[in-house]
Design an enzyme around this catalytic site. Structure first.
Site, short mmCIF file in Angstrom:
data_model
loop_
_atom_site.label_atom_id
_atom_site.label_comp_id
_atom_site.label_asym_id
_atom_site.label_seq_id
_atom_site.Cartn_x
_atom_site.Cartn_y
_atom_site.Cartn_z
N LYS A 178 -18.26 33.24 -11.72
CA LYS A 178 -17.78 32.31 -12.39
C LYS A 178 -19.31 31.18 -12.30
O LYS A 178 -19.50 30.40 -11.05
CB LYS A 178 -16.46 31.11 -11.58
CG LYS A 178 -16.65 29.83 -12.78
CD LYS A 178 -15.08 29.13 -12.44
CE LYS A 178 -15.73 27.56 -12.44
NZ LYS A 178 -14.00 26.84 -12.09
N LYS A 214 -18.20 31.95 -7.00
CA LYS A 214 -18.59 31.06 -7.98
C LYS A 214 -19.66 29.58 -7.55
O LYS A 214 -19.61 29.84 -6.67
CB LYS A 214 -17.70 29.70 -7.68
CG LYS A 214 -17.67 28.67 -9.33
CD LYS A 214 -16.87 26.98 -8.64
CE LYS A 214 -16.92 26.33 -9.60
NZ LYS A 214 -15.41 25.17 -10.12
N ASP A 260 -10.09 26.31 -6.40
CA ASP A 260 -12.01 26.82 -6.68
C ASP A 260 -12.34 26.05 -4.87
O ASP A 260 -11.90 24.08 -4.78
CB ASP A 260 -12.22 25.73 -7.76
CG ASP A 260 -12.15 26.55 -8.77
OD1 ASP A 260 -11.32 27.49 -8.79
OD2 ASP A 260 -12.92 26.83 -9.84
#
Length: 294
Positions: free
Chosen positions: A238, A202, A139
């Site tokens: 996400k 995300k 991430d």
């Protein structure tokens, strides 16, 4: 107009803030109630990246954190486990050594999380080291400074370099939507990330700026859908940053289901929720009692 601006200009995603908010309201009004059931709660539990990202994290605390995931498999074997454990890159090796559940992935924030402010070489090296230590998913934070300067080439080059450093691991690009603020900026950042090789979009780090919002989620999912229709490549979504209750998680699930469809929810490969508190709340709603397991 350069290729980055042209790609953005070619998008048909509606990023007018008031209209995005209206679309979110309609989706929830029409579909939220139909998803409020235990089977969906189980899917949500199975989509959680169980996260610890504290300054006080240590080898022993992360080992204990991981052991709870192992214990869940033994105590609640009839329920799906979480999707992944997410930690800082220097603690990936601890999770890899302790984790006994093959269905649970190891995720690592990298690329100088949460600011993404460092030399590009350092960011790429950190990604590579996290993967070497055993991370299945990485991430990283979108380059906000370069984005606001209009240097889209630098933004995209860095994402592409970190993607290359991932090797077989999947790359989640954190847009930090609370800093981007507008639907138009979120749309632009989504498109740049998608065409730079992101495997997931995300929302947020959950650190300096406001966390996930349903409006940001809708724009991101609509960009993912458009990208899929143009390229055939499925990219995950996400939500993270402040998603703590089952009801909040259910709203994001409903956005994904309505915009992207059941294909994105068949398993946990394309839908995730980053959280530290959510798992206990969802587990409690599945079992019908308050519980503090994780």
């Amino acid at each position: 107009m350069d290729k980055y601006q042209q790609t953005i200009a070619d998008s048909k995603v509606n990023a007018i803030d008031t209209e995005v908010a209206a679309r979110v309201k309609k989706i929830l009004d029409d579909h939220l109630d139909e998803n409020r059931n235990v089977e969906v709660y189980k899917k949500i539990l199975n989509s959680i990246d169980l996260t610890t990202l504290k300054s006080t994290d240590s080898n022993s605390s992360v080992a204990q954190f991981t052991e709870r995931v192992n214990a869940f498999e033994n105590e609640y074997g009839e329920l799906p486990n979480v999707a992944a454990i997410c930690v800082y890159p220097n603690l990936v090796s601890v999770v890899r050594a302790v984790l006994e559940v093959s269905s649970v992935d190891i995720a690592s924030v990298s690329g100088c999380f949460p600011s993404a402010q460092s030399f590009p070489e350092i960011k790429v090296a950190e990604v590579a080291l996290a993967v070497e230590a055993g991370a299945d998913e990485i991430d990283v934070v979108f380059g906000l400074g370069d984005f606001f300067d209009g240097d889209y080439e630098e933004v995209c080059d860095q994402i592409q370099e970190m993607k290359h450093a991932c090797r077989e691991a999947r790359l989640k690009v954190i847009l930090e939507t609370g800093a981007l603020k507008t639907a138009e900026n979120i749309k632009k950042a989504s498109i740049l990330s998608l065409y730079s090789g992101a495997d997931f979009l995300k929302t947020s780090t959950g650190k300096e700026y406001p966390g996930a919002t349903l409006e940001a989620a809708l724009v991101m999912c609509e960009c993912i859908k458009e990208y899929y229709e143009k390229t055939g490549n499925m990219v995950g979504f996400k939500a993270s940053g402040g998603v703590a209750t089952t009801e909040e998680a259910l709203a994001y699930y409903t956005i994904v289901k309505t915009v992207l469809g059941d294909k994105w929810l068949a398993d946990n490969e394309y839908f995730r929720l980053g959280a530290s508190r959510l798992a206990n709340n969802v587990l409690g709603d599945i079992l019908g009692k308050e519980i503090k397991f994780f």
